[in-house]
Write an enzyme that holds these catalytic residues in place. Structure first.
Site, mmCIF file in Angstrom:
data_model
loop_
_atom_site.group_PDB
_atom_site.id
_atom_site.type_symbol
_atom_site.label_atom_id
_atom_site.label_comp_id
_atom_site.label_asym_id
_atom_site.label_seq_id
_atom_site.Cartn_x
_atom_site.Cartn_y
_atom_site.Cartn_z
ATOM 1 N N SER A 179 -7.500 0.728 3.417
ATOM 2 C CA SER A 179 -8.022 0.275 2.130
ATOM 3 C C SER A 179 -9.198 -0.666 2.333
ATOM 4 C CB SER A 179 -6.911 -0.464 1.380
ATOM 5 O OG SER A 179 -7.417 -1.083 0.220
ATOM 6 N N SER A 180 -9.980 -0.834 1.276
ATOM 7 C CA SER A 180 -11.048 -1.846 1.281
ATOM 8 C C SER A 180 -10.676 -3.053 0.430
ATOM 9 C CB SER A 180 -12.345 -1.249 0.745
ATOM 10 O OG SER A 180 -12.779 -0.205 1.568
ATOM 11 N N ASN A 188 -6.481 4.072 -7.099
ATOM 12 C CA ASN A 188 -7.703 4.631 -6.529
ATOM 13 C C ASN A 188 -8.643 5.000 -7.668
ATOM 14 O OD1 ASN A 188 -9.473 5.120 -4.517
ATOM 15 N ND2 ASN A 188 -8.693 7.130 -3.962
ATOM 16 N N ARG A 205 0.843 -1.187 0.000
ATOM 17 C CA ARG A 205 0.000 0.000 0.000
ATOM 18 C C ARG A 205 0.887 1.250 0.000
ATOM 19 N NH1 ARG A 205 -5.143 1.693 -1.147
ATOM 20 N NH2 ARG A 205 -6.153 2.776 0.585
ATOM 21 N N ASP A 211 -8.071 8.008 0.493
ATOM 22 C CA ASP A 211 -8.552 6.901 1.342
ATOM 23 C C ASP A 211 -8.316 7.164 2.828
ATOM 24 O OD1 ASP A 211 -9.715 5.339 -0.581
ATOM 25 O OD2 ASP A 211 -7.988 4.039 -0.882
ATOM 26 N N THR A 268 -4.270 -0.861 -7.230
ATOM 27 C CA THR A 268 -5.077 0.306 -7.608
ATOM 28 C C THR A 268 -4.273 1.594 -7.686
ATOM 29 O OG1 THR A 268 -7.139 1.476 -7.082
ATOM 30 C CG2 THR A 268 -5.709 0.959 -5.232
ATOM 31 N N GLY A 277 -14.012 -1.297 -6.666
ATOM 32 C CA GLY A 277 -15.243 -0.544 -6.407
ATOM 33 C C GLY A 277 -15.249 0.111 -5.040
ATOM 34 N N GLY A 278 -14.054 0.469 -4.552
ATOM 35 C CA GLY A 278 -13.994 1.173 -3.274
ATOM 36 C C GLY A 278 -14.555 0.309 -2.158
ATOM 37 N N THR A 283 -9.782 0.209 -9.411
ATOM 38 C CA THR A 283 -8.932 -0.815 -8.842
ATOM 39 C C THR A 283 -9.015 -2.018 -9.732
ATOM 40 O OG1 THR A 283 -9.402 0.143 -6.740
ATOM 41 C CG2 THR A 283 -8.705 -2.147 -6.707
HETATM 42 O O1 DON Z 1 -8.018 0.933 -1.397
HETATM 43 C C1 DON Z 1 -9.194 1.219 -1.559
HETATM 44 O O2 DON Z 1 -10.078 0.820 -0.829
HETATM 45 C C2 DON Z 1 -9.589 2.089 -2.740
HETATM 46 N N1 DON Z 1 -8.478 2.920 -3.115
HETATM 47 C C3 DON Z 1 -10.073 1.250 -3.866
HETATM 48 C C4 DON Z 1 -10.485 2.099 -5.041
HETATM 49 C C5 DON Z 1 -11.360 1.440 -6.011
HETATM 50 O O3 DON Z 1 -11.723 0.296 -5.903
HETATM 51 C C6 DON Z 1 -11.783 2.285 -7.133
HETATM 52 N N2 DON Z 1 -12.704 1.595 -7.952
HETATM 53 N N3 DON Z 1 -13.737 1.795 -8.335
#
Ligand code: DON
Length: 524
Positions: free
Chosen positions: A406-407, A355, A65, A377, A353, A428-429, A335
């Site tokens: 992060s997710s 982001n 990360r 994040d 990712t 997808g965050g 991501t």
């Molecule tokens: O680490 C994370 O949780 C986010 N940066 C992930 C970002 C992400 O999945 C963007 N996609 N739609």
């Protein structure tokens, strides 16, 4: 079998498997190839997580990360008016110190079997000789054109002002040179010398914070995987600095306190899933952060006893509001996921990712890559929502050198015989967590094929905002009426991330890309 969001990158992984490489060799090959063929999310200017389970049962988690630059400050994204600015999303201040090259080279050194230059050869070829633009690549760049045009990437990605058309060959000579340097020098080829200099120059030009010292000091971390069980399966998941593993395991533990789940798609099932996600996200948002900086109660949150106590708070027939300030507080968008299994039964789940799509938009022109906007994040202002609407606490506040929570949820599910059963993750965050958990639930509880589980309608609850997001068209109107009657505020849209995965079936490995996105499964 290799499954990723780019068919060309999946092919790169299979090329390495066929050359005698193991799943980790192939994962490193895919990681670098995605940086070339899937620049919206594949990267060397971002970071990610890799969960490894070897055929002999050994496991590993590599945390690469990004970190906040040394000059970062807690309130750097709070404007004079007291509100959070968009500098955490667009432009040079948004970037954390990239971790991808450190992580991929660490994984190869520890668990690979082939030299770096061998596993990077497909990526270098794809960058130097180019590849034919398909409609997915074209549309991705076209949609991001306004962002790309603001920084140095336009000359490469918007030749003549437009995205490269379908059917032309797209070459990235600067990126090929950077990848060649990394192939020859390992991580030093990125964190020292001309590539590092180009990155720092880009920062200086536009007011970014990343220095040569930040790059030189970046380290990937090897962490102990999180392990849980769900209905007889063993779940191997990513620990903090990602919240993914803790939140997926807490959710599954809560659901596992019920002998079985109500029928798929019923209001009763949606209610249990929504409340399990809601509870797990409340803990995530308030209690998790970088374990090198704050204490995180991982063992407690992932324990079956804790799940039983949470389950006791779930009412049979109505929703529970998410408290604005929870007791827990007193205690203290693009991501890409890829999955790989090799012939020996080694399995790798990786999520990486920038982001947002194309990260911060900032492009290190001399070296051919985009930089992330991962700083968003962090909880830029504890209590205020970030890009994904996540309202997070103090433990995820910005501090120099700290990893932003992060997710990402790369996950490997092993069956009772000890054989890998499912390798899965997504993008997808915050919805990565709920989507990954729902694929696992759909195959284990509802006995779906992986293709059906990938396509099945999903829902999402993340505590705050206190709404249940349901996929449009995914649930019967009467089911939605029942959920409303239970007290849920229903929201359409934004209910699902997109996943990729591999599942073992009687017929062999099945690789599937979520039909909501593009990509490819390659195997032999
Ligand atoms: O680490 C994370 O949780 C986010 N940066 C992930 C970002 C992400 O999945 C963007 N996609 N739609």
């Amino acid at each position: 079998m290799v499954v990723s969001n780019s068919a060309l990158a999946s092919d790169a992984g299979v090329e390495i498997l066929r050359a005698g490489g193991n799943a980790v060799d192939a994962a490193v090959a895919v990681g670098f190839a995605l940086a070339v063929t899937h620049p919206e999310a594949g990267n060397i200017g971002g970071g990610g997580y890799m969960v490894i389970r070897l055929a002999d049962g050994r496991t590993a988690a590599i945390d690469y990360r990004e970190t906040a630059p040394a000059a970062a400050t807690r309130d750097m994204f709070v404007g004079a008016d007291g509100h959070v600015t968009d500098a955490s999303i667009v432009g040079p201040l948004a970037s954390g110190v990239p971790g991808a090259v450190a992580g991929l080279t660490m994984a190869l050194d520890a668990y690979g079997s082939l030299p770096l230059r061998t596993v990077m050869a497909p990526a270098i070829r794809l960058a130097g000789e180019g590849f034919i633009v398909d409609s997915g690549f074209h549309h991705s760049i076209a949609a991001a054109a306004p962002l790309i045009a603001r920084f140095g990437g336009a000359s490469r990605f918007l030749p003549g002002g437009d995205a490269p058309p379908v059917g032309v060959r797209f070459v990235q000579p600067e990126l090929a040179a950077t990848l060649t340097r990394i192939a020859e020098q390992g991580r030093d080829g990125f964190y020292h010398g001309p590539v590092a200099d180009a990155l720092v120059d880009e920062m200086r030009r536009d007011g970014g914070l990343i220095t040569a010292d930040d790059l030189a000091h970046y380290r990937a971390r090897r962490r102990r995987v999180l392990t849980g069980t769900y209905r007889g399966y063993t779940i191997t998941a990513m620990p903090p600095s990602s919240s993914g593993g803790v939140t997926v395991l807490e959710t599954l533990n809560i659901l596992g306190t019920y002998d079985s789940l109500p029928p798929f798609g019923s209001a009763a099932a949606a209610h249990l899933l929504a409340d399990a996600f809601q509870r797990a996200f409340i803990d995530r948002n308030n209690l998790l952060g970088d374990p090198d900086f704050v204490s995180v109660p991982v063992a407690r949150l992932t324990s079956p006893a804790y799940a039983r106590s949470v389950r006791a708070t779930i009412a049979a027939d109505h929703a529970t509001p998410t408290p604005l300030v929870t007791k827990a507080l007193d205690e203290g968008r693009q991501t890409t996921h890829y999955s790989i299994v090799d012939a020996a039964g080694n399995a790798v789940a990786t999520t990486t990712t920038l982001n947002n799509l194309y990260g911060s938009g900032v492009y290190v022109a001399g070296a051919g890559f985009f930089l992330n906007d991962e700083m968003d994040d962090f909880a830029a202002q504890p209590g205020a929502p970030n890009m994904f609407g996540l309202v997070q606490g103090d433990r995820n506040a910005i501090a120099p050198g700290k990893r932003m929570l992060s997710s990402m949820s790369p996950t490997i599910v092993v069956d009772a015989s000890g054989a890998p059963f499912l390798v899965v993750g997504g993008r997808g965050g915050s919805r990565i967590i709920s989507s990954t958990a729902q694929v696992i639930i759909d195959v284990i509880d509802y006995h779906m094929s992986l293709a059906d589980a990938m396509a099945a309608p999903r829902l999402h609850h993340q505590g705050l905002p206190d709404s249940l997001r349901v996929e449009a068209g995914g649930f019967a109107p009467a089911t939605l009426d029942s959920l409303r009657a239970m007290g849920y505020a229903l929201a359409r849209g934004g209910a699902s991330g997109t996943c990729t995965g591999i599942m073992r079936t009687g017929a062999g490995w099945t690789g599937v890309v979520d039909p909501r996105t593009t990509g490819g499964a390659s195997g032999y």
